[in-house]
Design an enzyme around this catalytic site. Sequence first.
Site, PDB file in Angstrom:
ATOM      1  CG  ASP A  82     -79.889  -3.652  25.094  1.00 15.14           C
ATOM      2  OD1 ASP A  82     -80.028  -2.773  24.217  1.00 15.14           O
ATOM      3  OD2 ASP A  82     -79.051  -4.571  25.014  1.00 15.14           O
TER       4      ASP A  82
ATOM      5  CE1 TYR B 248     -95.768   6.560  30.922  1.00 11.90           C
ATOM      6  CE2 TYR B 248     -95.071   6.560  33.228  1.00 11.90           C
ATOM      7  CZ  TYR B 248     -95.008   7.099  31.954  1.00 11.90           C
ATOM      8  OH  TYR B 248     -94.184   8.169  31.708  1.00 11.90           O
TER       9      TYR B 248
ATOM     10  CG  ASP C 135     -97.743  -9.704  32.693  1.00  8.03           C
ATOM     11  OD1 ASP C 135     -98.369  -8.698  32.316  1.00  8.03           O
ATOM     12  OD2 ASP C 135     -96.507  -9.761  32.708  1.00  8.03           O
TER      13      ASP C 135
END
Length: 329
Positions: free
Chosen positions: A95, A158, A270
Amino acid sequence: MLRLTPPENKRFIQADNFNIIYGGGEANVAVSLANYGLDASFVTRLPDNPIGDSALNELRRYGVNTEFIKRGGDRLGIYFCENGASQRPSNVIYDRAHSAIAETKPGEFNWGKIFNGADWYHVTGITPALSDNMAEVTIESVKEAKKQGLKVSCDLNYRAKLWSRDKAEKVMAEVMEYVDVCIANEEDAEMIFKIKSGSDIDSGELNIDGYREVADQLMERFDLELVGSHLRKSYNASVNGWLVVLYDGNEFVQSEEYEVHIVDRVGGGDSFAGGLIYSRLTGKSLQESAEFGAAASSLKQSIPGDFNHMSLEEVESLAKGSGSGRVKR
């Protein structure tokens, strides 16, 4: 951004409340680097409201410099994450449309000031996927980073739910012209640049030798100095094999492989990026960089939330072979 996750591995349809977690690709890397004792700054745009304040304070809490964060826009980007378990995979619903960062326009950031005195700039492929504006801003940023002599790293990351493969290839090909260090997992090189490793991701079978060929092709196309990948052997949603490979055009190295019993997989990649950047900035060898990155990212997946809260000493200990999990007394 804001992650909303049902507690106790519940499904969305079961949830009557959500755990609140602040994080995001580049933010997770910045926290890792600050945690290891480096000066790390994060650049974004947050709404000027209490939710934006909460996100800002979460970064400050862990020592990340927030002076370059712009305030404005109407909302913070949100995503809902249903954590998987056993044979049930995790599920993500975004969202993020019309978020403060997605509506940022080229020219809003003073990149010359931001990069002054910096050594390294890291960006992910998620950021330009947010909007056409952010694709332009990302390209603007990497151009200026290279102009000022920074090392630039990019985690391709991606996300099929954010943009198409054709759009990703067009934008990321331009971004990569200014990148020195590329991070690409099992899917990224294939999904964006149609470069295949020969691995079967769904079955968890990895063709590790194939990654050298992938790295060679990425290096040849974009004149890179280093390509790295964290490789996940997905036995199920709860137990994964995890290792790292690095290639600098001459030497191809592979880390120790870990069996990871996952608490929260978000941020695993990450934390590898953060470990790799730390390793290169502090002069570690290629093999040491692979071991440190693999240790950092495997440990992260034992921790709820996006951020890696392991200390430098704890990561170094695992990288050197202390992985028994025994109680520290």
